[in-house]
Every structure is written in C-alpha cells, then in structure tokens.
Design an enzyme around this catalytic site. Structure first.
Site, PDB file in Angstrom:
ATOM      1  N   ASN A   1      32.407  30.903  36.218  1.00 35.75           N
ATOM      2  CA  ASN A   1      30.880  30.830  37.017  1.00 35.75           C
ATOM      3  C   ASN A   1      29.918  30.920  35.435  1.00 35.75           C
ATOM      4  O   ASN A   1      29.076  30.070  35.264  1.00 35.75           O
ATOM      5  CB  ASN A   1      30.757  32.208  37.592  1.00 35.75           C
ATOM      6  N   ASP A   2      30.284  31.615  34.628  1.00 34.34           N
ATOM      7  CA  ASP A   2      29.475  31.773  33.087  1.00 34.34           C
ATOM      8  C   ASP A   2      30.079  30.442  32.394  1.00 34.34           C
ATOM      9  O   ASP A   2      29.310  29.941  31.597  1.00 34.34           O
ATOM     10  CB  ASP A   2      30.009  33.215  32.488  1.00 34.34           C
TER      11      ASP A   2
ATOM     12  N   ARG B   1      38.124  44.590  34.557  1.00 38.12           N
ATOM     13  CA  ARG B   1      37.219  44.090  33.497  1.00 38.12           C
ATOM     14  C   ARG B   1      36.366  45.265  33.236  1.00 38.12           C
ATOM     15  O   ARG B   1      35.664  46.057  33.965  1.00 38.12           O
ATOM     16  CB  ARG B   1      36.527  42.748  34.052  1.00 38.12           C
TER      17      ARG B   1
ATOM     18  N   GLU C   1      34.651  33.021  28.763  1.00 34.46           N
ATOM     19  CA  GLU C   1      33.466  32.424  29.718  1.00 34.46           C
ATOM     20  C   GLU C   1      32.525  31.997  29.058  1.00 34.46           C
ATOM     21  O   GLU C   1      31.288  31.709  29.445  1.00 34.46           O
ATOM     22  CB  GLU C   1      32.981  33.462  30.837  1.00 34.46           C
TER      23      GLU C   1
ATOM     24  N   CYS D   1      39.399  33.237  37.261  1.00 31.06           N
ATOM     25  CA  CYS D   1      38.965  34.252  38.380  1.00 31.06           C
ATOM     26  C   CYS D   1      37.440  34.103  38.775  1.00 31.06           C
ATOM     27  O   CYS D   1      36.987  34.658  39.526  1.00 31.06           O
ATOM     28  CB  CYS D   1      38.894  35.594  37.600  1.00 31.06           C
TER      29      CYS D   1
ATOM     30  N   ARG E   1      35.430  43.884  39.061  1.00 36.63           N
ATOM     31  CA  ARG E   1      34.091  43.786  38.526  1.00 36.63           C
ATOM     32  C   ARG E   1      33.814  45.206  38.325  1.00 36.63           C
ATOM     33  O   ARG E   1      32.970  45.691  39.154  1.00 36.63           O
ATOM     34  CB  ARG E   1      33.196  43.088  39.116  1.00 36.63           C
TER      35      ARG E   1
ATOM     36  N   HIS F   1      25.141  36.683  42.134  1.00 34.84           N
ATOM     37  CA  HIS F   1      26.092  37.510  42.633  1.00 34.84           C
ATOM     38  C   HIS F   1      25.939  37.946  44.293  1.00 34.84           C
ATOM     39  O   HIS F   1      26.967  38.249  44.609  1.00 34.84           O
ATOM     40  CB  HIS F   1      26.074  38.847  41.870  1.00 34.84           C
TER      41      HIS F   1
ATOM     42  N   ARG G   1      22.697  30.257  35.846  1.00 38.15           N
ATOM     43  CA  ARG G   1      23.132  30.463  36.919  1.00 38.15           C
ATOM     44  C   ARG G   1      22.279  30.824  38.079  1.00 38.15           C
ATOM     45  O   ARG G   1      22.494  31.027  39.302  1.00 38.15           O
ATOM     46  CB  ARG G   1      24.665  30.963  36.965  1.00 38.15           C
TER      47      ARG G   1
HETATM   48  C1  PEP Z   1      32.573  34.258  35.672  1.00 41.85           C
HETATM   49  O1  PEP Z   1      31.796  34.310  35.000  1.00 41.85           O
HETATM   50  O2  PEP Z   1      33.035  33.495  36.200  1.00 41.85           O
HETATM   51  C2  PEP Z   1      33.160  35.813  36.154  1.00 41.85           C
HETATM   52  C3  PEP Z   1      34.228  35.773  37.090  1.00 41.85           C
HETATM   53  O3  PEP Z   1      32.228  36.789  35.856  1.00 41.85           O
HETATM   54  P1  PEP Z   1      31.004  37.335  36.914  1.00 41.85           P
HETATM   55  O4  PEP Z   1      30.832  36.125  38.004  1.00 41.85           O
HETATM   56  O5  PEP Z   1      31.202  38.510  37.162  1.00 41.85           O
HETATM   57  O6  PEP Z   1      29.926  36.946  35.681  1.00 41.85           O
HETATM   58 MG    MG Z   2      31.230  35.915  34.138  1.00 46.22          MG
END
Ligand code: PEP
Ligand code: MG
Length: 546
Positions: A455-456, A333, A432, A503, A297, A190, A466
């Site tokens: 990402n997830d 979210r 995700e 996203c 977020r 993050h 990650r």
């Molecule tokens: C993701 O997982 O792609 C996402 C946008 O959420 P975060 O990165 O906050 O987990």
């Molecule tokens: Mg995520």
C-alpha cells in the site's frame, strides 16, 4: 428507488437498513440567542448533560463487564469531567452572558480546555486533551439531538457517512456492520482496508451527497460494481437476494478448503497468513484458517484508547493474541502512527506532508519512552507463543541498527528484572519505501525477514497520496515499477537467507498470485476474509514454466 454510484472498495453484497452517520460537531455554528431564549437553552444544557452522563454510566457498566474495572475507568473520568465546575461555569457564562447557543458554547469551551491540557508539561495531563474533546463531542451530540454515534446500535446496519477516519472505525461494533458507503475516502484508505479485513462490502466516493431522509431506509450495497440502491424496488430486491444466495453458496464452497495445504499444483508451498488490526479480531483470524498472523497493525491499540496504553495493557493484548494462535507465528508491527493514523493524545505537530513526515519508526525514535514501553510489552509476551517483530517505514540501515539497540536495551532490563522472554524473536522490517526496496540487499543482512507493504510502497513509488481520491486514476497497483521492486526484494532477501512476505493489499490480488509465486514469495498475508480465496488460487496454480 434511487441508485448512487461509487467506487467498489470491498467486494460483496449487503442488504439492510441504513444508518446515516453525521458528525454533529461539523454542523456546530456560531449562533446567538435572543434574551427570552436563554432560560430554555440553559434547560436544554442541563437535560443534555444528564443524558450524556447516563450514556457514560451505561458505557461504564458495559465496559466493566467486557474488559474489567481498570479499563472501564475512562468512562468514569468522562462523567467526572461533565461535573467539573470550571468547565460548566464557562459554558453557562457563554450562554447566559454572551448569548451563544449551547452547542457552540460547549464546542468553544471544550477546545479551550483541551488546548490547556495539551500545553501542560506532564505527559499524562497532555493525554487528557483527547478526553476533553471526546466528552465535549458527546455533549454536543446530545445537545443536537443525536444518539451516541457509532456505538450502542441494536440491529445490523449499513453505515453511510461522508467520511470515516481510523479512530472512528475502531469504535464501531463490527458485529453489527453490514457494509460501508462513504462520500469520500480512497480505495486504499484504512476504512476500505478495514472493510476488506472484515469481509464486508464497501463503496467509497459516492457520486452525490447523502440526504438526511435516507437514514433508516432499506438499501442494497453492491461492492462488486460500486452501486448503492436506496429503497430498492421489488425486482431489484429479488434479483439481489438471489445473487446474495449465490454468494453465500460460493463462500460455503470455499469453506471446504479449510485444513488444506497452501500448495501449488506442482508442489510449491507457501504460507498464507492473516492481517489483523485489533485483538477483537482473534476469532475471525482463527476461523479464517490462516497459517498465523502476518501483520498485526499494533497502532490500533493506541487508537482504541484515550491515553498511551501502558505496558501491562499492551502485554495482555499481545499475550492474548499469541496464546489464541496456539503455536502459529504472529508478526507484530511496532506502532505505525502518523500520516493518516493520527492519535489525539500524541499531540503531534501539524505537518505539511504527513505521509513524508514523522510516522512509523521515525515517531518511535522521537517518542523513545513510548517505543520502549511497547518493546517491553512485546518481549514479555513473547514467552507465550511464536512472536516476530517488524518495524514500519524503514528507509536506511542505521534505522534498523537504532531499533535493534532499543531491543537490546529492553532485553537487558527484562533480564535484570528476571522476566522470562524469547531471546530469539525474529526481527524484520516492512519494505514500504522505494529506498528500502532498492537497497534490500544491504538491509537483508540485518534482519530475519521482510514484509512488503504494497500500500505504501505503491504510494511512495508512484508518488500517489493513498488518501487523495482525486488521483485514483494514477494508482496503478500493477505498475511495473512496483512489481520490479517486489521482485528485487525477493532476490535480495533470499541471497541473505531472509524470508519475504507481502502484507499489503496486493497480496490478495488473485491476478498476481502466480507472478508472486514465480518470484519466490514465501508468505502472503491477507485479510482473514480472503485467506481461503487466495488458498484456492494457489492450489490452482502451476509455478514452473513448461
Ligand atoms: C502497507 O503499507 O502496505 C501496509 C501493510 O501498511 P499500512 O496499510 O498499515 O500502512
Ligand atoms: Mg504501510
């Protein structure tokens, strides 16, 4: 000149002074004093207490001016904690009777008091555990000769640290940040995402530890190549200055795309939205010329505070964003806490595999009172703009049903209380997890939209943590498994009349823009700093294959 090599985590060049951030608390050691050192140690404690209280007073005054008396109160509470007799007696006795050094005494006492608070039945009192830890860490900083870390910096700086977690980055004064360089951290952490959101360069996984002597030195961060030049020689400095001028010119060219449509050469329109972490980013979002906010977020509201943000605080934050966006859609979210986004006052049990544990919607169900407070604030704010709500970490249809039941409950309450709200707020989910992507046809029947969190989705599909930098090699963001899942999700959503966005970070990968457009993606939500770059790419693309 010294060159440290790392992984490029956010593109761009920065030239400025280094601020080396050291977590003083990590350096606290259990050390004993000689009898003749005790008095001096007690004097050091008194001086540090006075310094810590002075810092808190300054913070209180600043906060009153910026956010009002109510939200500034936390700093007053912290000042009071530093005057608590039991707390001070314990520290004194550890120094005087047991002959421990003051920082160790403050650390142990802080942990003991925090634990006592955490074990109380009352939720409010549990939340005080984080305050005690915060106060103790401030006192330890003062005892060890540190300034109030990460806040109150005067000039712009390059932040260099072993590692930074989300709760630390949220406290940063972003307007002062030129770049990040960390020893640890992964490209999808993050902190790296924050750098990309802010449009500042970042390097993670520096190939050697940072020496204390680099603090305050001039440096260059090359976020394209992952090079970190400390004390650059004249030739390097001149070369990088020239590159920086070129970079600024390219940015200026991109600005000419403001106000232009997100449309391909063959007339295919999509919506480019922006991701945001906190209401403090509103200006950046408006300035980015995004179509709206595709991902807010909301968990960062919880990370910013010392205890659960109440309904009024959240309502004001959401309302502020909705009003500022003036009729543009804002997708918020619900809190995605857990895994790498830990919030002290939630006092969550330690988990073996937090990424597979109580996070996202699962935590919302487990803390239904906190979840309902958030939903109430969201629906009340819906009267002030175009709100859409989505839930994170969905794997099964029943979770959508249960979340919707909470929504109905909240709507009923608000109706009874005669609150005005939008009855037709769009409800969506994050895609995700592979489970959600594969069963998107079933889930699509229950929602208005999907937002793909790549990402997830990448983490769970490729089984790559990650946060774990050692397995970066296996993080193939273009892996066919992930791309096929995305394509599947788009088809399934459109069959049921739902719209689909991306996203996650992949949304701003320009090498995939064409492929996403061909799949039929309706929206791309990217860092504000990337909006115009993606717009340029879309406007250069032809979707039809001929
Ligand atoms: C993701 O997982 O792609 C996402 C946008 O959420 P975060 O990165 O906050 O987990
Ligand atoms: Mg995520």
């Amino acid at each position: 000149m010294k060159i440290i090599q790392g992984k490029a985590a956010s593109k761009g060049l920065a030239i400025g002074k280094i601020y080396l951030y050291k977590k003083k608390q990590d350096a606290v050691k259990c050390q004993y004093l000689k009898q003749d050192e005790v008095d001096a140690e007690l004097k050091k404690l008194d001086d540090s207490l006075a310094k810590a209280k002075e810092q808190l007073k300054e913070l209180y005054d600043k906060a009153v001016a910026q956010v009002g008396q109510k939200d500034a109160q936390v700093f007053e509470i912290h000042q009071m904690m530093l005057e608590d007799e039991d707390y001070l007696n314990d520290i004194h006795s550890m120094i005087k009777d047991d002959k421990f050094v003051a920082e160790y005494a403050a650390f142990v006492t802080g942990e003991k008091f925090a634990k006592n608070f955490a074990e109380m039945d009352d939720e409010y009192m549990q939340g005080r555990a984080a305050d005690v830890r915060d106060v103790s860490s401030r006192l330890i900083n003062c005892l060890m000769g540190g300034e109030d870390a990460l806040i109150g910096m005067e000039d712009k700086f390059i932040l260099v640290a072993d590692d930074l977690n989300p709760s630390e980055t949220i406290k940063l004064d972003k307007s002062k940040l030129l770049a990040f360089v960390t020893l640890q951290g992964s490209v999808s952490s993050h902190t790296a995402i924050l750098a990309r959101n802010l449009g500042i360069p970042a390097i993670v996984q520096a190939d050697e530890p940072f020496d204390d002597s680099i603090d305050g030195k001039l440096a260059i961060v090359d976020g394209y190549k992952g090079n970190f030049y400390i004390d650059p020689d004249e030739v390097t400095l001149a070369m990088m200055n020239k590159k920086k001028i070129d970079e600024d010119e390219t940015k200026a060219l991109l600005l000419t795309l403001k106000g232009k449509e997100d449309i391909t050469l063959d007339g295919h329109k999509i919506e480019i939205m922006a991701n945001m972490g906190s209401p403090s980013e509103i200006e950046m979002i408006i300035d980015s010329d995004a179509h709206g906010v595709g991902l807010f977020r909301s968990e960062f509201l919880y990370l910013e505070t010392h205890t659960y943000p109440d309904e009024e605080t959240q309502f004001n934050a959401y309302r502020k964003v909705l009003e500022a966006l003036k009729g543009k859609k804002v997708v918020i979210r619900t809190m995605d806490i857990g895994a790498d986004k830990q919030v002290d006052y939630f006092n969550l049990d330690k988990e073996e595999n937090p990424a597979l544990g109580l996070r996202g919607i699962r935590l919302s169900f487990a803390r239904s009172d906190v979840f309902k407070t958030q939903l109430r604030a969201l629906f009340r704010a819906s009267a002030f703009g175009i709100l859409a709500i989505m839930f994170p970490m969905i794997t099964s249809p029943w979770e959508i049903d249960e979340a919707k039941n909470f929504i109905e409950e909240v709507k009923d309450e608000l109706r009874k209380e005669k609150h005005v709200f939008d009855e037709d707020v769009e409800i969506g989910i994050m895609i995700e997890t592979p489970a959600a992507a594969v069963t998107a046809d079933v889930l699509a029947k229950k929602v208005d939209f999907f937002s793909i969190g790549t990402n997830d989705l990448t983490q769970y599909t490729l089984a790559v943590d990650r946060q774990n930098q050692k397995i970066d090699r296996y993080v193939d963001t273009h892996h066919p498994a992930v791309l096929r899942l995305i394509a599947n999700v788009v088809v399934a959503a459109h069959k049921e009349g739902a719209w689909v966005g991306i996203c996650g970070e992949l949304g701003s990968d320009l090498t995939l823009t064409k492929e996403f457009l061909r799949m039929g993606i309706d929206e791309l939500s990217v860092s504000p700093a990337k909006v115009l770059e993606v717009r340029r790419q879309v406007r250069m693309t032809k979707v039809t294959k001929k």
